[in-house]
Design an enzyme around this catalytic site. Sequence first.
Site, short mmCIF file in Angstrom:
data_model
loop_
_atom_site.label_atom_id
_atom_site.label_comp_id
_atom_site.label_asym_id
_atom_site.label_seq_id
_atom_site.Cartn_x
_atom_site.Cartn_y
_atom_site.Cartn_z
N GLU A 281 9.79 -5.46 -13.60
CA GLU A 281 9.95 -6.65 -12.76
C GLU A 281 11.08 -6.37 -11.77
O GLU A 281 12.17 -5.99 -12.18
CB GLU A 281 10.29 -7.87 -13.61
CG GLU A 281 9.21 -8.25 -14.61
CD GLU A 281 9.65 -9.44 -15.46
OE1 GLU A 281 9.92 -10.50 -14.89
OE2 GLU A 281 9.74 -9.27 -16.69
N ARG A 501 12.22 -1.22 -28.41
CA ARG A 501 13.15 -1.07 -27.29
C ARG A 501 14.14 0.06 -27.59
O ARG A 501 14.35 0.43 -28.74
CB ARG A 501 13.96 -2.36 -27.09
CG ARG A 501 13.25 -3.43 -26.29
CD ARG A 501 14.14 -4.65 -26.18
NE ARG A 501 13.58 -5.66 -25.31
CZ ARG A 501 13.82 -5.74 -24.01
NH1 ARG A 501 14.59 -4.86 -23.42
NH2 ARG A 501 13.27 -6.70 -23.28
N LYS A 511 19.54 -8.51 -19.20
CA LYS A 511 19.83 -8.77 -17.80
C LYS A 511 20.83 -9.90 -17.63
O LYS A 511 21.67 -9.88 -16.73
CB LYS A 511 18.53 -9.09 -17.05
CG LYS A 511 17.65 -7.87 -16.82
CD LYS A 511 16.39 -8.24 -16.06
CE LYS A 511 15.49 -7.01 -15.88
NZ LYS A 511 14.22 -7.33 -15.21
#
Length: 788
Positions: A281, A501, A511
Amino acid sequence: RVHGDTPQSVLISMAAPSNTEAVLRALGLDAKTTTELMSNAALTARVLHVASFAPDLGVLADRAGLLIYEVATTLYGKQLKENDAKAALLVRYIADGRIKKGQLAAAAAYLQKNDGSDVAAFERAAGVGVSYTPAQIADAVRALLDKEAPAIRETRYHTNTGKYLGELARTTLVFVDGAALKDEFERQFVALLGPKTAEDEAPLTKKKAPKTAPETAAAAPAPGAAAKPADSDAAEIAAMLPPAEMIVFSAPEENEQDDPELLRKHLAATGGVVVTRFPPEPNGFPHIGHAKSMALNFGYAKAKGGKCYLRYDDTNPETEKQEYFDAIREAVAWLGHEPCAVTCASDYYQQMYDFAVQLIREGKAYVDHQTKPEIEKYRAERLNSPWRDRPVDESLRLFEDMRKGKISEGAATLRLKMDMQSDNPCMRDLIAYRVKFHAHPKSGDAWCVYPSYDFEHCIVDTLENITHSLCTLEFGLRRESYHWLLRALGLYRPVVWEYSRLNVGHVVVSKRKLTLLVQEGFVDGWDDPRMPTLFGLRRRGFTPGSLNRFVDLVGVTRSENLIPYSLLEHCLREELNATAQRRLVVLEPLRVVVSNWADDRVDLVECPKYPQDKARAAETYSAPFSRVFFIERKDFRTEDSKDFFGMAPGKTIRLKYSKCVKCTGVTTDAAGAVVELTVEVVDDNPKAKTLHWVACPEPGRLPREIEVRLYDVLFLTEDVASVADWRKDVNPASLTVMRAYANDEITLHPAETHFQFERVGFFVVDKASTPMRPIFNRACALKTGKKE
């Protein structure tokens, strides 16, 4: 849902949280995992349901509980397709120890294609009952070592033994007990080579590889393969790695579809090759976790002779910026990956909008006016929206009004008519479109309705003919909705597979937290060398090769692991030890005067740039030696000892690449602190220990002063997620700025040039460095305990 009437089913059917927690702990889950799991009601129900197939949770084979948990969370919905008979069969074999970790993938792969009624065939496929006597293991190891002895004797204890263990486990000794194989191999390996020599203990000196494309520094990992390091630190590094997991993806032609014609058209379009995508993204700067995703998606496609897209999932215009698009593209290229095409979800906005209209016409979507809190409440209580059954024509008209900007933000959404009673919250009428009056970085103001990630992701996957849609584990619950939507539209369905992850010690990749670190001044921007962003790591001194090597070593698993930060540093140190130029730099200078050296005499000492590489012995730089020079303050003591390799009164030491000097005098200030040493040049002493140094370039002029930034981990706690207040865990000593002495020549190199400051550490020229203000960032220290 509880099946059967065994006492185990009764136990699990007790819905009280305390009983649920007891069952989860009986499976071997730690307290943290148990708490996180219980926050997800649907997944907890699935784990309890699958665990109910175990005859007795109180009597499980070693680590069987964790395997049952893995079946519930990763295999039950995909390979077993929620088939309780298959799950019960698998769990029973796990519970009594007939199927262990190394057999699970093979057992699940068999049950994916077979109903399990042929027990004998199932047991053969899963390796049930397969065992090897110590003699059989010894014979197999001996045969392999006899064949490979010449190569092993050449590399001795620097041999990558992992590849031989893997070969035995894949061929001669399939389903062998890994520990037994490793013990026998190590015994015979040592017997073949004998005790380690000093050369065996020394680090392996690697030949510098010719410069080609950046990606040659390290190959991307095959899924599930945790590569083993091939140096003398093999045992130490192997201890940092997560357990390897056997992961087998189906070939493109094996990807079953409800309509075989969909697969035929897909294969005709792709030529039958693997097609993956790296789908970030563009709402932030890429971080170290993206390096793992790149390695998996680009690496798997490359390994299979396929292709990989770089696709921006740009469906949230208010958080996306062109600088993020550019940063991601630059990071992909920097790490050596080459996409077959660069695309955006926004390239397909019209097609997605048309699909949404199709769903409305077919009664599979509706325009809803519930507010966000109302949607959350109704979904939690499994209640239908009051507008769920509105007429199709009405939803079509309202969706067109949304498209034309006639409906304000938050006043309406388009939702998919899925299953509000599903145990999976991702099946409870997901939002497909929402109104956003924000210009898009790519499409501008052409649209004011934007698809959600859940709607866009799967549709663009099929439009780009993706064969394997690989994403992290938090998207696991979305797999069901992913397939629902593609089935509803009659589209090809890619294989969906989730992996863990990348969690690194002393690092956060959230983030939100990274943004707060920047906004609240804990760091000096997104490319601060303490940040885990790829631009921060690059400025710190990490290279494409070291990062690719790191994710290669870590491999790809479905198990959550916390990888030590020291492994990341090891990968950088391993590369720079072979490639970085050497220089003499003194961080904390102590003045030394040579009593038997003329004031105006300055000799030039030729120092090797690459002492680690004999092939580059001719490459040198000149360092002046004069009457006044400087050593590290820590390299002098007023009292000598056997374990001290520095200078002391009356002691002779060697100045690296230069002369031997003997300490003849010590000058102190009023407080007793040493401020100057006096030495004399003496005859060469082969036994003298070596120190680094920097001398005045000419009488009366001090050495060139440079700024040195010593970076450490940003967080004090290794598992930052376990800290109640992460802000209080920020390391106050994560940056130390020093003024050091160096030779003039070092200021002439461009940004990102790497050096080893001998006996100090590895450093890189900072992007803000200039000849007038040279700045060097410490990338990593030398190996702990290494005598320099």
